[in-house]
Design an enzyme around this catalytic site. Structure first.
Site, short mmCIF file in Angstrom:
data_model
loop_
_atom_site.label_atom_id
_atom_site.label_comp_id
_atom_site.label_asym_id
_atom_site.label_seq_id
_atom_site.Cartn_x
_atom_site.Cartn_y
_atom_site.Cartn_z
N LYS A 279 48.84 27.37 33.35
CA LYS A 279 47.60 28.05 33.75
C LYS A 279 46.63 28.15 32.59
O LYS A 279 45.45 27.86 32.71
CB LYS A 279 47.90 29.48 34.23
CG LYS A 279 48.74 29.60 35.46
CD LYS A 279 48.99 31.06 35.84
CE LYS A 279 49.82 31.82 34.80
NZ LYS A 279 51.19 31.31 34.65
N ASP B 6 53.18 35.58 39.29
CA ASP B 6 53.95 36.36 40.24
C ASP B 6 53.14 37.61 40.51
O ASP B 6 53.09 38.49 39.66
CB ASP B 6 55.33 36.67 39.67
CG ASP B 6 56.03 35.40 39.23
OD1 ASP B 6 56.57 34.70 40.08
OD2 ASP B 6 55.98 35.10 38.02
N LYS C 91 50.98 38.18 28.31
CA LYS C 91 51.30 37.14 27.33
C LYS C 91 50.13 36.90 26.38
O LYS C 91 50.33 36.39 25.27
CB LYS C 91 51.66 35.84 28.08
CG LYS C 91 52.61 34.93 27.36
CD LYS C 91 53.14 33.86 28.34
CE LYS C 91 52.73 32.46 27.94
NZ LYS C 91 52.96 31.48 29.02
N LYS D 179 52.97 30.11 38.55
CA LYS D 179 54.21 30.54 37.91
C LYS D 179 54.05 30.58 36.38
O LYS D 179 53.30 29.80 35.81
CB LYS D 179 55.29 29.53 38.29
CG LYS D 179 56.67 29.74 37.70
CD LYS D 179 57.56 28.59 38.17
CE LYS D 179 58.91 28.59 37.48
NZ LYS D 179 58.85 28.32 36.04
#
Ligand SMILES: Nc1ncnc2c1ncn2[C@@H]1O[C@H](COP(=O)(O)OP(=O)(O)O)[C@@H](O)[C@H]1O
Ligand SMILES: [Mg+2]
Lengths: 349, 270
Positions: free
Chosen positions: B14, B125, B40, B9
């Site tokens: 991560k 996701d 990101k 998520k």
């Protein structure tokens, strides 16, 4: 009329919304159309329309632009590419520019209407299409007609005399002119003239007088929502479809007369007589045994066709002579005549 | 060459975990390549001492892919770790998934996918086929799920299990679930819960990583924990994770849970 009508040269309606919408927008003679998508989508549709035109003895020249989407446009969004294409198109001398979109543009969520809304100097009108994603050929036709009708700025001021708009002609159909001529003839029996062919080879100037007609004649039942839209916008009621077959033609006269406020009794009587003598002309094939040619699929159980079979006392049997089934219901008495000519040729071959 | 991917998520940790794992592997003597597959684009930031390297997609957008060289997209960071950020379109336009696919094609073209180990840090996701790219043939064979004990985080991990399962059933597919990493959020009985989740999806909890302020401290100093505080207990956890990943042979085809079962599981540990 060619001696061998075949489905190949009259049916081009298997394409996506782009083909359908293009068959409409490219009929506006002073317009340009942009396909927002990969160049191939414009290329294939151009080829298809051009080939269909040649089959129908017409040279198609399309004012067609492509935004030429490639992978970077897919990843980063294609709105800039669309803007560049619009900028190129509006530099030409067109009264209006229509923008259609291919599957991928809608898949990645490009906001085509927002780009079209900018001030381009000439109207830039988005037509909801989205290639195959957006539906069928016929959806493309309907959406183009609705978009164009929705953006017309002309008034609803009625013209002098009773006149009718012809709405949604199938521009790629082989007998498009013959069918138009027949509808014109039937309307003229009622004293009704033609206002605008919406849309078949018309300029934006002509289209603007769409609201001036007494009634609309829709090409077929699938265009009901367009008929409703025109009724709301201009208060013009519509005959729901072109006349199909013999009794369908008489009903057509009846309903057109009703909407136009003219008495149809006399013209119906005249047409009934004309239909009787038509059948008389084909008495040589009356009572023959026929079956529909399986090689060329078409309408075999349409009531307008069954009626012709019944009136001539033809018999459908497995041993019968193969005759071509029509691709769409014969339009008017003249359409029935052409159908019977084809059957006679097969029977006498 | 070993290729692994960390999925989870958004915001679960991560990139923090990937960067520290890469650093630990590198300090063990491995030649490491870390690829951020998230628009990101901050996956490798701590390995690059706080700088955002230009992303593959930024470069494609500015120069076109014909004018790119390998040096433009592969940057060397802490202890010689090679860093790549796939990047993506501006938020709200285009197709980020297709961007990942295009970035992979470029990396292939440059022959950049090499080393002892490649660590893919991927948006959790798995919204479309593009973000499943690192799981496809020829790329990561081992997927690690990064999750906390929070339901939404387990939910995302469970979804990734669905993607792995789907892909692993294809002919030629080499993609398997390598294990579950618990990056703690200090929820009640968190380690137990995540271990139980791992078991139920046919895998194991490979490492528990505590929530520790040292991570933020290292971040403020624009470094990974491995570089900033190599002797801290947190660094030891990342070393354990690295050791675990290096010798892991327990790869499985996951058995994702139904949503009801997942909620029931979370409820058991409330
Ligand atoms: N084990 C941890 N302890 C404390 N803070 C952590 C830990 N792991 C991650 N964080 C913090 O959580 C934030 C989000 O982590 P990040 O790695 O960027 O998540 P993701 O890559 O999954 O979006 C970071 O600012 C980081 O400081
Ligand atoms: Mg991240």
């Amino acid at each position: 009329m060619p001696s061998k009508p075949s489905p190949l040269n009259s049916c081009r309606s298997g394409g996506c919304t782009l083909t359908g919408a293009l068959s409409v927008t490219t009929s506006v003679v002073d317009s340009a159309t942009i396909i927002h998508g990969p160049a191939g989508c414009a290329h294939h549709n151009f080829s298809l329309l051009h080939a269909t035109g040649l089959d129908n003895d017409r040279i198609t020249s399309l004012n067609l632009f492509s935004s030429g989407m490639l992978e970077p446009e897919v990843i980063f969004g294609g709105e800039d590419a669309l803007e560049r294409a619009i900028r190129r198109a509006v530099r030409g001398d067109y009264s209006v520019v229509y923008v259609l979109s291919a599957c991928i543009a809608d898949t990645i969520g490009d906001d085509v209407p927002a780009v079209c809304r900018k001030d381009w100097g000439v109207p830039v009108i988005p037509v909801p299409t989205a290639g195959f994603l957006g539906g069928s050929f016929q959806d493309g036709v309907n959406n183009a007609l609705v978009s164009i009708a929705g953006t017309l700025t002309g008034t609803a001021e009625r013209k002098n005399g009773i006149c009718a708009n012809i709405i949604g002609e199938k521009n790629l159909e082989f007998e498009v002119e013959e069918n138009f001529n027949e509808v014109s003839r039937l309307l003229s029996l009622l004293g009704i003239t033609i206002n605008v062919r919406f849309i078949h080879c018309a300029g934006t100037g002509e289209l603007a007088s769409l609201g001036g007609a007494t009634l609309n004649v829709l090409r077929d039942e699938g265009m009901g929502s367009l008929g409703d839209l025109l009724n709301r916008k201009y208060g013009t009621r519509a005959v729901p479809a072109f006349p199909a077959g013999l009794s369908g033609t008489l009903r057509f006269l009846q309903s057109a007369g009703e909407i136009a406020g003219t008495d149809a009794v006399e013209s119906i009587a005249g047409e009934t007589g004309a239909q009787a003598s038509l059948l008389e002309d084909f008495s040589d094939i009356a009572g023959s045994s026929i079956r529909f040619d399986p090689v060329f699929p078409g309408l075999t159980d349409d009531c307008s066709v069954s009626e012709v079979i019944e009136r001539l006392g033809l018999e459908i049997s497995l041993e019968g002579v193969r005759v071509p089934a029509p691709l769409s219901p014969p339009v008017g008495t003249a359409g029935v005549r052409r159908l019977l000519h084809r059957w006679r040729r097969a029977l006498h071959a | 060459m070993k290729q692994i991917a960390l999925y989870g998520k958004g915001g679960i940790g991560k990139s923090t975990t990937s960067a520290n794992l890469s650093a630990a592997l590198s300090l063990q003597g491995c030649d490491v390549l870390q690829i951020g597959c998230d628009p990101k684009r901050d996956s490798t930031r701590m390995l690059m001492h706080g700088s955002f390297i230009p992303t593959v997609m930024d470069l494609v957008r500015e120069r076109g892919d014909a004018n790119l060289r390998k040096e433009d997209i592969v940057h060397t960071g802490f202890n010689g770790i090679r860093c790549v950020e796939a990047g993506g379109p501006e938020p709200g336009v285009g197709c980020a998934g297709r961007g990942i696919i295009a970035a992979f094609q470029l990396l292939e073209k440059f022959g950049a996918l090499k080393g002892d180990i490649i660590v893919y840090d991927v948006l959790g996701d798995v919204v479309c086929g593009g973000f499943a790219m690192p799981m496809r043939e020829g790329y990561a064979q081992e997927i690690y799920l990064v999750t906390s004990g929070e339901l939404m985080s387990l939910y995302a991990a469970n979804n990734i299990c669905k993607a792995i399962k789907r892909l692993s059933l294809r002919a030629m597919s080499t993609c398997r679930l390598g294990g579950v990493i618990c990056n703690a959020r200090d929820t009640p009985r968190e380690e137990e819960l995540v271990a139980e989740f791992a078991k139920r999806v046919n895998s194991t909890l490979v490492q528990y990583i505590p929530r520790d302020r040292i991570v933020q401290l290292a971040e403020m100093n624009k470094q990974t924990v491995m570089e900033f505080a190599p002797d801290s207990p947190q660094a030891e956890r990342y070393r354990q994770l690295a050791a675990c990943v290096t010798k892991n042979t327990r790869l499985s085809i996951p058995t994702p849970l139904e949503i009801d079962a997942l909620e029931a599981l979370a409820l058991e540990f409330m």
